[in-house]
Design a protein around this motif. Structure first.
Motif, PDB file in Angstrom:
ATOM      1  N   ALA A 161      37.004 -59.267  80.735  1.00 35.00           N
ATOM      2  CA  ALA A 161      35.860 -58.412  80.419  1.00 35.00           C
ATOM      3  C   ALA A 161      35.921 -57.070  81.139  1.00 35.00           C
ATOM      4  O   ALA A 161      35.204 -56.128  80.769  1.00 35.00           O
ATOM      5  CB  ALA A 161      34.568 -59.131  80.783  1.00 35.00           C
ATOM      6  N   GLU A 222      35.156 -64.478  75.176  1.00 38.63           N
ATOM      7  CA  GLU A 222      35.530 -63.253  74.454  1.00 38.63           C
ATOM      8  C   GLU A 222      34.581 -62.988  73.288  1.00 38.63           C
ATOM      9  O   GLU A 222      34.174 -61.840  73.049  1.00 38.63           O
ATOM     10  CB  GLU A 222      36.971 -63.368  73.950  1.00 38.63           C
ATOM     11  CG  GLU A 222      37.476 -62.161  73.177  1.00 38.63           C
ATOM     12  CD  GLU A 222      37.609 -60.902  74.017  1.00 38.63           C
ATOM     13  OE1 GLU A 222      37.681 -59.804  73.427  1.00 38.63           O
ATOM     14  OE2 GLU A 222      37.641 -61.010  75.260  1.00 38.63           O
ATOM     15  N   LEU A 225      31.424 -61.738  74.778  1.00 34.41           N
ATOM     16  CA  LEU A 225      31.630 -60.371  75.249  1.00 34.41           C
ATOM     17  C   LEU A 225      31.489 -59.376  74.103  1.00 34.41           C
ATOM     18  O   LEU A 225      30.773 -58.367  74.212  1.00 34.41           O
ATOM     19  CB  LEU A 225      33.012 -60.250  75.895  1.00 34.41           C
ATOM     20  CG  LEU A 225      33.480 -58.829  76.235  1.00 34.41           C
ATOM     21  CD1 LEU A 225      32.595 -58.213  77.306  1.00 34.41           C
ATOM     22  CD2 LEU A 225      34.940 -58.847  76.683  1.00 34.41           C
ATOM     23  N   VAL A 235      28.809 -53.709  78.816  1.00 34.77           N
ATOM     24  CA  VAL A 235      28.615 -54.861  79.699  1.00 34.77           C
ATOM     25  C   VAL A 235      27.737 -54.485  80.883  1.00 34.77           C
ATOM     26  O   VAL A 235      27.623 -53.316  81.248  1.00 34.77           O
ATOM     27  CB  VAL A 235      29.961 -55.407  80.209  1.00 34.77           C
ATOM     28  CG1 VAL A 235      30.772 -55.991  79.072  1.00 34.77           C
ATOM     29  CG2 VAL A 235      30.759 -54.323  80.933  1.00 34.77           C
TER      30      VAL A 235
END
Length: 257
Positions: A161, A222, A225, A235
């Motif tokens: 990430a 993922e 994310l 993020v």
């Protein structure tokens, strides 16, 4: 010109940021963050080994697999100050609010936990405890290996990430400090190393399930994310916490099948 971060700077950044250990972070800049987030699985290994030891000792002392599992999961939460679980709850509230990005980010920044966060925490913790109990039921070495493996996978998701191209949703906070710092090649290389270590941990138990669990755990993180980047514009520290818990839980559930 500032010197390049040493491996020690990166390790201190990872341990000081991702664990409760009294490690002094000597540098807080983008270069140190790059090294530190590449070392995130090391912090996971420390937490996982300590949590596995707590559960394993209780099991060897005659405790049930369920009690050992509760202790192991609790130890992992304590060693991270509960920050990953808090991040998971905040992200659940933000996503569940169905509000535009700015309003959802404000929801996530509140100190309280809403109904989406509570429900998500309950189910995730139940899944973790049930999975670890199932694996401890196969023997303390199997359960301990699974706890360490899941901690590695959870922190491997943080490295991914932090890769280049992933933006921060806010100009401040942990997300802004580490977003986009790790080169893509390094991030995917760390992910491959985490899977390899999961395979090694699987030598103590169901080898194929450990390997598949590591891959699917990282894939689940993922997907989350990408969804968070679409919804929030990037993020945050909360997103990082949620990713760690989702990846670790996914890996544990698959390993316990």
């Amino acid at each position: 010109m500032d010197r390049s971060p040493t491996p020690g700077d990166g390790i201190r950044f990872a341990l000081g940021t991702l664990t409760v250990l009294p490690v002094r972070v000597t540098r807080w800049d983008r270069a140190a963050a790059r090294s530190g987030m590449a070392c995130a699985p090391l912090a996971g290994a420390v937490v996982g080994l300590a949590a596995a030891a707590v559960g394993g000792v209780l099991l060897l002392c005659g405790a049930s697999a369920l009690i050992a599992a509760v202790a192991a999961v609790a130890a992992g939460a304590v060693l991270t100050r509960g920050l990953h679980l808090d991040g998971l709850a905040d992200v659940a509230d933000g996503l569940g609010s169905a509000k535009p990005a700015e309003e959802a980010l404000r929801v996530m920044k509140r100190s309280d936990i809403g109904p989406f966060g509570v429900v998500t925490l309950v189910f995730v913790l139940l899944a973790q405890i049930a999975s670890v109990a199932r694996l401890f039921g196969e023997g303390w070495t199997v359960g301990a290996a699974a706890v360490v493996m899941s901690a590695l996978v959870g922190r491997g998701a943080l490295t991914l990430a932090s890769r280049e191209g992933v933006a921060a949703a806010r100009p401040e906070g942990l997300g802004a400090a580490v977003a986009g710092t790790v080169p893509r090649g390094t991030a995917w290389g760390v992910a491959a190393l985490v899977v390899a270590l999961a395979v090694a941990a699987g030598l103590a138990g169901p080898l194929a399930l450990f390997a598949v669990g590591a891959v699917l755990g990282l894939c689940a993180a993922e997907l989350l994310l990408r969804h968070c980047v679409r919804r929030f514009g990037g993020v945050t520290g909360d997103v990082f916490g949620a990713l760690a818990e989702v990846a670790a839980t996914g890996a544990l559930v698959v390993a316990a099948l």
